[in-house]
Design a protein around this motif. Structure first.
Motif, PDB file in Angstrom:
ATOM      1  N   LEU A 128       0.832  -1.198   0.000  1.00  0.00           N
ATOM      2  CA  LEU A 128       0.000   0.000   0.000  1.00  0.00           C
ATOM      3  C   LEU A 128       0.867   1.249   0.000  1.00  0.00           C
ATOM      4  CD1 LEU A 128      -2.729   1.402   0.183  1.00  0.00           C
ATOM      5  CD2 LEU A 128      -2.658   1.093   2.662  1.00  0.00           C
ATOM      6  N   SER A 129       1.943   1.235   0.791  1.00  0.00           N
ATOM      7  CA  SER A 129       2.861   2.374   0.833  1.00  0.00           C
ATOM      8  C   SER A 129       3.473   2.635  -0.540  1.00  0.00           C
ATOM      9  CB  SER A 129       3.969   2.099   1.858  1.00  0.00           C
ATOM     10  OG  SER A 129       4.980   3.084   1.781  1.00  0.00           O
ATOM     11  N   GLU A 130       3.900   1.570  -1.204  1.00  0.00           N
ATOM     12  CA  GLU A 130       4.507   1.718  -2.535  1.00  0.00           C
ATOM     13  C   GLU A 130       3.490   2.233  -3.549  1.00  0.00           C
ATOM     14  OE1 GLU A 130       5.963  -2.164  -3.255  1.00  0.00           O
ATOM     15  OE2 GLU A 130       7.767  -1.927  -2.007  1.00  0.00           O
ATOM     16  N   ASP A 131       2.248   1.730  -3.478  1.00  0.00           N
ATOM     17  CA  ASP A 131       1.206   2.179  -4.406  1.00  0.00           C
ATOM     18  C   ASP A 131       0.892   3.659  -4.205  1.00  0.00           C
ATOM     19  OD1 ASP A 131       1.075  -0.350  -5.431  1.00  0.00           O
ATOM     20  OD2 ASP A 131      -0.686  -0.959  -4.267  1.00  0.00           O
ATOM     21  N   CYS A 132       0.804   4.075  -2.947  1.00  0.00           N
ATOM     22  CA  CYS A 132       0.508   5.485  -2.657  1.00  0.00           C
ATOM     23  C   CYS A 132       1.633   6.390  -3.145  1.00  0.00           C
ATOM     24  CB  CYS A 132       0.285   5.678  -1.154  1.00  0.00           C
ATOM     25  SG  CYS A 132      -1.254   4.972  -0.535  1.00  0.00           S
ATOM     26  N   SER A 133       2.859   5.994  -2.861  1.00  0.00           N
ATOM     27  CA  SER A 133       4.003   6.806  -3.284  1.00  0.00           C
ATOM     28  C   SER A 133       4.083   6.888  -4.802  1.00  0.00           C
ATOM     29  CB  SER A 133       5.301   6.217  -2.719  1.00  0.00           C
ATOM     30  OG  SER A 133       5.285   6.232  -1.305  1.00  0.00           O
ATOM     31  N   ARG A 134       3.805   5.771  -5.481  1.00  0.00           N
ATOM     32  CA  ARG A 134       3.844   5.773  -6.943  1.00  0.00           C
ATOM     33  C   ARG A 134       2.754   6.666  -7.518  1.00  0.00           C
ATOM     34  NH1 ARG A 134       4.012   0.865  -7.477  1.00  0.00           N
ATOM     35  NH2 ARG A 134       1.813   0.361  -7.816  1.00  0.00           N
ATOM     36  N   TYR A 135       1.556   6.623  -6.933  1.00  0.00           N
ATOM     37  CA  TYR A 135       0.477   7.480  -7.412  1.00  0.00           C
ATOM     38  C   TYR A 135       0.849   8.957  -7.230  1.00  0.00           C
ATOM     39  CZ  TYR A 135      -4.061   9.704  -7.952  1.00  0.00           C
ATOM     40  OH  TYR A 135      -5.081  10.523  -8.373  1.00  0.00           O
TER      41      TYR A 135
ATOM     42  N   LEU B 149      -4.812  15.238  -3.962  1.00  0.00           N
ATOM     43  CA  LEU B 149      -4.794  13.788  -3.755  1.00  0.00           C
ATOM     44  C   LEU B 149      -3.387  13.226  -3.903  1.00  0.00           C
ATOM     45  CD1 LEU B 149      -6.274  11.193  -3.220  1.00  0.00           C
ATOM     46  CD2 LEU B 149      -6.826  11.046  -5.664  1.00  0.00           C
ATOM     47  N   ALA B 150      -2.632  13.749  -4.864  1.00  0.00           N
ATOM     48  CA  ALA B 150      -1.275  13.238  -5.080  1.00  0.00           C
ATOM     49  C   ALA B 150      -0.396  13.494  -3.860  1.00  0.00           C
ATOM     50  CB  ALA B 150      -0.664  13.890  -6.315  1.00  0.00           C
ATOM     51  N   LYS B 151      -0.498  14.704  -3.329  1.00  0.00           N
ATOM     52  CA  LYS B 151       0.313  15.005  -2.153  1.00  0.00           C
ATOM     53  C   LYS B 151      -0.157  14.196  -0.946  1.00  0.00           C
ATOM     54  CE  LYS B 151       2.320  18.742   0.548  1.00  0.00           C
ATOM     55  NZ  LYS B 151       2.463  20.210   0.710  1.00  0.00           N
ATOM     56  N   GLY B 152      -1.475  14.058  -0.809  1.00  0.00           N
ATOM     57  CA  GLY B 152      -2.006  13.251   0.288  1.00  0.00           C
ATOM     58  C   GLY B 152      -1.544  11.805   0.197  1.00  0.00           C
ATOM     59  N   ALA B 153      -1.551  11.250  -1.020  1.00  0.00           N
ATOM     60  CA  ALA B 153      -1.099   9.873  -1.214  1.00  0.00           C
ATOM     61  C   ALA B 153       0.379   9.733  -0.872  1.00  0.00           C
ATOM     62  CB  ALA B 153      -1.352   9.440  -2.657  1.00  0.00           C
ATOM     63  N   SER B 154       1.176  10.715  -1.273  1.00  0.00           N
ATOM     64  CA  SER B 154       2.611  10.671  -0.959  1.00  0.00           C
ATOM     65  C   SER B 154       2.859  10.748   0.539  1.00  0.00           C
ATOM     66  CB  SER B 154       3.329  11.828  -1.665  1.00  0.00           C
ATOM     67  OG  SER B 154       3.235  11.715  -3.061  1.00  0.00           O
ATOM     68  N   ILE B 155       2.119  11.618   1.211  1.00  0.00           N
ATOM     69  CA  ILE B 155       2.266  11.757   2.664  1.00  0.00           C
ATOM     70  C   ILE B 155       1.895  10.454   3.364  1.00  0.00           C
ATOM     71  CG2 ILE B 155       1.365  12.920   4.713  1.00  0.00           C
ATOM     72  CD1 ILE B 155       1.002  15.425   2.954  1.00  0.00           C
ATOM     73  N   TYR B 156       0.755   9.867   2.947  1.00  0.00           N
ATOM     74  CA  TYR B 156       0.314   8.622   3.579  1.00  0.00           C
ATOM     75  C   TYR B 156       1.276   7.480   3.277  1.00  0.00           C
ATOM     76  CZ  TYR B 156      -2.530   4.691   5.004  1.00  0.00           C
ATOM     77  OH  TYR B 156      -2.968   3.550   5.615  1.00  0.00           O
ATOM     78  N   GLY B 157       1.765   7.397   2.035  1.00  0.00           N
ATOM     79  CA  GLY B 157       2.713   6.340   1.680  1.00  0.00           C
ATOM     80  C   GLY B 157       3.969   6.393   2.527  1.00  0.00           C
TER      81      GLY B 157
ATOM     82  N   ALA C 179       3.780  10.247  -7.205  1.00  0.00           N
ATOM     83  CA  ALA C 179       4.836  10.647  -8.141  1.00  0.00           C
ATOM     84  C   ALA C 179       4.324  10.758  -9.570  1.00  0.00           C
ATOM     85  CB  ALA C 179       5.979   9.634  -8.081  1.00  0.00           C
ATOM     86  N   GLU C 180       3.326   9.935  -9.925  1.00  0.00           N
ATOM     87  CA  GLU C 180       2.852   9.909 -11.305  1.00  0.00           C
ATOM     88  C   GLU C 180       1.699  10.874 -11.568  1.00  0.00           C
ATOM     89  OE1 GLU C 180       1.778   5.873 -11.949  1.00  0.00           O
ATOM     90  OE2 GLU C 180       3.868   5.138 -12.066  1.00  0.00           O
ATOM     91  N   ASN C 181       1.133  11.478 -10.539  1.00  0.00           N
ATOM     92  CA  ASN C 181      -0.020  12.360 -10.721  1.00  0.00           C
ATOM     93  C   ASN C 181       0.198  13.697 -10.020  1.00  0.00           C
ATOM     94  OD1 ASN C 181      -2.284  10.423 -11.963  1.00  0.00           O
ATOM     95  ND2 ASN C 181      -1.136   9.275 -10.415  1.00  0.00           N
ATOM     96  N   THR C 182       1.262  14.340 -10.380  1.00  0.00           N
ATOM     97  CA  THR C 182       1.601  15.607  -9.717  1.00  0.00           C
ATOM     98  C   THR C 182       0.606  16.717 -10.049  1.00  0.00           C
ATOM     99  OG1 THR C 182       3.086  16.085 -11.559  1.00  0.00           O
ATOM    100  CG2 THR C 182       4.058  15.081  -9.605  1.00  0.00           C
ATOM    101  N   ASN C 183      -0.123  16.586 -11.161  1.00  0.00           N
ATOM    102  CA  ASN C 183      -1.097  17.625 -11.508  1.00  0.00           C
ATOM    103  C   ASN C 183      -2.295  17.616 -10.572  1.00  0.00           C
ATOM    104  OD1 ASN C 183       0.442  18.466 -13.679  1.00  0.00           O
ATOM    105  ND2 ASN C 183      -0.537  17.026 -15.108  1.00  0.00           N
ATOM    106  N   ASP C 184      -2.653  16.427 -10.087  1.00  0.00           N
ATOM    107  CA  ASP C 184      -3.749  16.307  -9.122  1.00  0.00           C
ATOM    108  C   ASP C 184      -3.180  16.586  -7.732  1.00  0.00           C
ATOM    109  OD1 ASP C 184      -6.066  15.816  -7.828  1.00  0.00           O
ATOM    110  OD2 ASP C 184      -6.138  13.665  -8.253  1.00  0.00           O
ATOM    111  N   LYS C 185      -2.965  17.862  -7.434  1.00  0.00           N
ATOM    112  CA  LYS C 185      -2.101  18.236  -6.325  1.00  0.00           C
ATOM    113  C   LYS C 185      -2.589  17.752  -4.959  1.00  0.00           C
ATOM    114  CE  LYS C 185      -0.109  22.211  -8.676  1.00  0.00           C
ATOM    115  NZ  LYS C 185       0.119  23.672  -8.648  1.00  0.00           N
TER     116      LYS C 185
END
Length: 353
Positions: free
Chosen positions: A88-95, A105-113, A97-103
Motif C-alpha cells: 500500500l505504501s509503494e502504491d501510494c508513493s507511486r500514485y 490527492l497526489a500530495k495526500g497519497a505521498s504523505i500517507y505512503g 509521483a505519477e499524478n503531480t497535476n492532481d495536487k
C-alpha cells in the motif's frame, strides 16, 4: 515327571526370551512404567518418582510447543500486515509521483505512503520484540541439552530396570534348577546370575539418584521459564508492547491526518479562479478599507496594509475577495477589509491609494 519338569523349564526360558525381545523393541520409546518391585520399596518409590517426572517434563515440553506455535502465529500475522502495508505504501508513493497535476490527492497519497513505511517499521520492531521475548527462549528450552540429558538418564534407568526385572526372572529360574538338580554347573550359573543381579542393583541405585535429581531440576526450570514467557506474552508483549505499538502508529497517522486536512483546507480556502466575463452589464464595485495586514503568498493574491483603500470588484463565497489597490490587483481575505462606499464600475477612473 522329569520330562514334565524339563518341558516347563524350556517354556520358562522361551517366555523370558520373548520378554527380553519386547523390552529391546520398546526400550527407546521413553520411560516404561512397571508395578514390579525389583529391589526394595525405596527403589520402587524412586521408579515411580522418575515416571512422574518424565511425564511432567514431557507435558511441559508439549505445552511450551503450544505457546511457541501461538507466538509464531502472532509473528506470521504481523509479517502479513507488513507485506500488505508495504505494498500500500509503494502504491501510494507511486500514485503521488505519477499524478503531480492532481495536487491535493497526489500530495495526500505521498504523505500517507511515507507514513505507512514508518507504521510497518513499528510492526517489524514489534515482531522482533515478540521473537526475542517469547520465541527464542522457548525454542532454546525445548531443544536444550539439560532437558534431553535428564530424559536420557531416565530412559537409561528405565532400560536398566527392565533388564533387572528380566535378570530377577533368570535368578528365580536358576534357583529352581538348583533345587531340582543341585550339581556344580547349575550352582555356578546361579551364582553368576546373582552376581549380575547384584551389579544391576548397585548401578540402578546410583543412576536412579542421578536421573531423579536431573529431571527435578529440569522440571523446575521448565515451569519457571514457561510461566515467565506466559507473563511476558500477556503483560509485556500483548499489553505494553501492543499498547506502545498502537500509540506510535496512532501518532504517525494522526500527524498524517493533520497534514492532509491542513492541505485540503489550504486548497479549499485559496483564491478561486477568475472566470472570463463577457457580459456588457455594469458591475457595481465598492470601496473598502483594510483593517488587517495581509501578505500575498502567490501572484494571484494582493498584499494589504492597515489603512489601505481597496476597490473591491468581486466577492467569493469561499471567503476571498478580488480587488485593486495601488495599481495592483489580486485576491485577499474578505474579512480583512471593511466596506466604505459603493461605486459603479464606469465611475472608476483612477488608482486608489
Amino acid at each position: 515327571m522329569d520330562a514334565l519338569r524339563k518341558q516347563a523349564s524350556k517354556l520358562r526360558e522361551q517366555v523370558a526370551k520373548q520378554q527380553q525381545a519386547v523390552i529391546k523393541q520398546f526400550s527407546g520409546t521413553g520411560y516404561e512404567s512397571s508395578d514390579v518391585m525389583v529391589i526394595d520399596e525405596v527403589e520402587m518409590q524412586r521408579h515411580q518418582q522418575l515416571e512422574k517426572l518424565y511425564r511432567s517434563t514431557r507435558a511441559g515440553k508439549d505445552f511450551q510447543k503450544e505457546v511457541l506455535r501461538a507466538a509464531e502465529a502472532f509473528t506470521a500475522i504481523g509479517y502479513k500486515h507488513i507485506e500488505a502495508g508495504t505494498k500500500l505504501s509503494e502504491d501510494c508513493s507511486r500514485y503521488g509521483a505519477e499524478n503531480t497535476n492532481d495536487k491535493i490527492l497526489a500530495k495526500g497519497a505521498s504523505i500517507y505512503g511515507d507514513a505507512r513505511k514508518h507504521v510497518e517499521k513499528e510492526q517489524e520492531d514489534f515482531n522482533k520484540l515478540l521473537s526475542s521475548q517469547i520465541l527464542d527462549p522457548l525454542r532454546a528450552m525445548i531443544a536444550g541439552a539439560p532437558l534431553e540429558d535428564a530424559r536420557h538418564l531416565a530412559q537409561r534407568y528405565s532400560r536398566m530396570r527392565q533388564e533387572a526385572e528380566t535378570q530377577a526372572v533368570e535368578v528365580s529360574r536358576r534357583q529352581a534348577r538348583v533345587r531340582e538338580l543341585p550339581n556344580p554347573e547349575n550352582v555356578a550359573k546361579l551364582q553368576a546370575a546373582e552376581a549380575k543381579m547384584k551389579e544391576l542393583k548397585a548401578n540402578m541405585a546410583v543412576l536412579g539418584i542421578e536421573a531423579s535429581a536431573a529431571l527435578a531440576a529440569v522440571e523446575a526450570q521448565q515451569q519457571r521459564l514457561t510461566f515467565q514467557r506466559l507473563v511476558a506474552l500477556l503483560s509485556f508483549v500483548k499489553v505494553e508492547g501492543e499498547k506502545t505499538y498502537h500509540l506510535r502508529v496512532a501518532a504517525i497517522l494522526g500527524e498524517v491526518e493533520a497534514e492532509m486536512v491542513s492541505e485540503k483546507q489550504r486548497k479549499e480556502s485559496a483564491p478561486p479562479v477568475i472566470p472570463q466575463e463577457n457580459s456588457s452589464e455594469k458591475t457595481m464595485y465598492f470601496l473598502a478599507e483594510a483593517t488587517h495586514s495581509f501578505s500575498a503568498a502567490s501572484e494571484k493574491e494582493l498584499s494589504l496594509s492597515v489603512g489601505d483603500y481597496v476597490v473591491v470588484r468581486k466577492v467569493s463565497p469561499s471567503g476571498w475577495s478580488e480587488g485593486e489597490c495601488k495599481g495592483k490587483g489580486g485576491w485577499f481575505p474578505s474579512g480583512y477589509v471593511e466596506k466604505r462606499q459603493r461605486l459603479p464600475a464606469s465611475d472608476l477612473s483612477a488608482e486608489v491609494y
